[in-house]
Each structure stands twice: as C-alpha cells, then as structure tokens.
Design an enzyme around this catalytic site. Structure first.
Site, PDB file in Angstrom:
ATOM      1  CD  GLU A  38       8.437 -17.404 -21.153  1.00  0.00           C
ATOM      2  OE1 GLU A  38       7.470 -17.581 -20.395  1.00  0.00           O
ATOM      3  OE2 GLU A  38       9.302 -18.266 -21.365  1.00  0.00           O
ATOM      4  CD  GLU A  82       4.972 -22.685 -21.887  1.00  0.00           C
ATOM      5  OE1 GLU A  82       5.392 -21.682 -22.508  1.00  0.00           O
ATOM      6  OE2 GLU A  82       5.512 -23.122 -20.857  1.00  0.00           O
ATOM      7  CG  HIS A  84       5.286 -19.474 -18.547  1.00  0.00           C
ATOM      8  ND1 HIS A  84       6.601 -19.442 -18.171  1.00  0.00           N
ATOM      9  CD2 HIS A  84       4.582 -19.678 -17.403  1.00  0.00           C
ATOM     10  CE1 HIS A  84       6.702 -19.621 -16.870  1.00  0.00           C
ATOM     11  NE2 HIS A  84       5.490 -19.771 -16.377  1.00  0.00           N
TER      12      HIS A  84
HETATM   13 ZN   LIG Z   1       8.194 -19.365 -19.467  1.00  0.00          ZN
END
Ligand SMILES: [Zn+2]
Length: 332
Positions: free
Chosen positions: A65, A219, A156
């Site tokens: 990531e 995210e 992330h």
């Molecule tokens: Zn992650």
C-alpha cells in the site's frame, strides 16, 4: 549544528528501504529538530512547541500500500528540509519496512492483526516482533509527554474497489472523538467514517485503547506498487495533512460530509469450511437486505440482522481466526 549539505539529500523513505542505519541520526533546521529512533521511526520536534497536541502518523504497515507512503514522505521532505514549519511534536512511523522492500502486504503475517496481543507462538513471525517494537515506540513517545491531546493517523489503501473511495475506520473509544479530529478527517476527503463497536488488534485500536488517542485508519484508494501511484487522486488528503502539520489548521469548507457507519457484526473465519456467499468482485460498502445469508462455517451461519447492512473488507482467504468481513449499518 545544522548540517545543510546533508539536509539537501536525506530522504527518510529511501533510508528506510535501504535497510541501513543512517550515518547521521539527528539534525535540525530553522523550524525543527529531528531524531532517527530506529528503522522506519522518526521523531520531529518543533523549536516553537506551543500546542497541547502531539501526533503519531504511520503508514506502510502493509508493504503493497504505497500511495500513502509516498504522500507522507512528500510532506515529510518539506519539513525535514526546512521548506515548511512544523506545528506539532510528531512521530512518523513506516510500519513494515521488510514488507515495503518486497512490495507485499506482509512477510509472515498481517501486522495489523497483531497489536495488543501476547502470543509466544507468533514470535517466529517478523511482523510479531515489529508490532511489539512499535507498541514500545508509541509508549516511549507518549509516556513522558505532558501534552494530553493525542492523535494517531494510520494511512492505508484498500485491496478492493469501493462505493466510498476514501474512508476511515475509528476504533472503539472510551469517550467521544474530538470535533477537531472529525473535522480534519472530513477535510482530508473521507467519504465515510466507520465507527467500531468492539475492540480489535489493529495499530489504531492499540493507540486508542492504551492512550485514549483520537485514532483513525484511513483507507485511500487502492493498492499499487511504488512509482505507479497517481498522487493527484489523494491530493486533498495531502493538502489537509500538510496544512495540519505545518500550521495546525483545518479547512472547514467541506465539499463532502462523510456518511457515518457503525459496525454491527464481524464475519470470523472459524475453520477451513468457511464459505463467503458473495462474489470476489464485491465492492466495499455493498448493501445486503435483512436475513441474507452472508457466510457459513460448518454449523455457524452469518445473516444480515438489520434492515440493511453494508460489507467492508470481504476476504475469505484470511487466516483461520481472522475476520473475513465487517458488516455495518448506517448511523443516523
Ligand atoms: Zn492496509
């Protein structure tokens, strides 16, 4: 002493990926001094340290990531090279350097399921040792600080596509999340905020549970290798982070107000018999109606309990004992 020539070229990400100990472990510029603690761990202290807030920013817990790693490094370079001031006492963590070097989610085991647990059977995993080290790093950073406003932002990217491209997961907290923190998450372009209703073994859960910090796992988009990311897609997060770290400011003219969700149930993979009843292409935040059979595992069956529930992180390939999906309801 400011070693200017050195400051021109030093790059925390490249240093960490090299796997070497830096020749110079601390330095300073007009605005701040910095100190290298250990592999992937850097402390920055503003000369003019007036706020009651301290910050931990982590990324790269999952080695594939890379977009947030590149984004954070870009912000960090403006700070350590003295191009912008620093507002907060800050700790930056590249979570899993060994996984970043090979471009994989993990080497032995998912590190973001290993915080706050003691399991001697896991000692052979390099991620278990790293998780314990990062727990100690956070304790060291916060134990002596008189400043009581604590934020932890863990960056992330998601593995799959999503109805909300950028979203945040907030661990279960003893008291309310601060309005400033939620405002910053909005300014950072998050379209959804997911509030946990149970404890877990993520890094942000650890910081929130032990230090009652305002913690969030962000995210941002989807996972791609180093050099393949389009950072323009997360420019709004970059700007929000850069302004926050340099000036403590949060832009309060929001384009999007994030939808709030609450976790209703976890789909736990109990055995090899676990079957997830949805396609491999299911997007995060896909909706399911009440009584839909979501998954089964021998005699255990998981149904939608609310009128509608929404899934995130569906993944039947996790290890036994891990969550294979999180179900949510909309929080009014
Ligand atoms: Zn992650």
């Amino acid at each position: 002493m400011i070693i200017e020539e050195f400051m021109e070229i030093w790059d925390f990400l490249q240093q960490t990926l090299s796997g070497k100990v830096p020749i110079i472990k601390c330095n300073e510029n007009t605005f701040l001094k910095w100190k290298w603690w250990d592999e992937g761990v850097l402390e920055l202290i503003p000369h003019n340290n007036i706020t009651q807030q301290t910050m931990v920013i982590s990324c790269g817990l999952h080695g594939n990531e890379t977009a947030p790693v590149e984004m954070l490094n870009k912000v960090l370079n403006t700070l350590i090279h003295g191009k912008q001031p620093l507002y907060f006492h800050l700790l930056v963590i590249l979570g899993n350097p060994a996984a970043l070097r090979i471009g994989k989610r993990f080497v032995d085991y998912d590190i973001n399921r290993l915080f706050g647990i003691n399991c001697y059977k896991m000692d052979k995993h390099q991620e278990n040792r790293r998780a314990k080290q990062l727990e100690e790093v956070i304790k060291e950073f916060w134990k002596n600080s008189a400043k009581k406003i604590r934020w932890h932002i863990d960056l992330h990217t998601a593995l799959r596509r999503s109805y909300h491209t950028n979203f945040g997961i907030l661990p279960l907290k003893k008291d309310m999340y601060s309005k400033n923190f939620l405002d910053w998450l909005t300014a950072a372009g998050l379209e959804a905020l997911v509030f946990q209703s149970m404890s877990s073994n993520t890094f942000t859960n650890f910081s929130c549970e032990i230090f009652n910090s305002n913690s969030c796992t962000l995210e941002l988009g989807t996972a791609k290798p180093f050099g393949k990311n389009n950072l323009a897609q997360i420019n709004i997060t970059y700007i929000a982070l850069s302004r926050l770290l340099s000036y403590g400011t949060i832009l309060k003219q929001f384009n999007i107000i994030p939808q709030h969700y609450r976790v209703t149930q976890q789909l736990i993979k109990l055995s090899k018999k676990f079957v997830l009843h949805m396609s491999n292409n299911t997007l995060n935040f896909t909706s399911f109606r009440q009584n839909t059979l979501l998954a089964e595992d021998g005699l255990t069956r998981y149904f939608v309990q609310q009128d509608h529930e929404y899934i995130i992180f569906p993944n039947p390939n996790v290890s036994i004992g891990q969550r294979a999906g999180l179900m949510l309801k909309i929080e009014e």
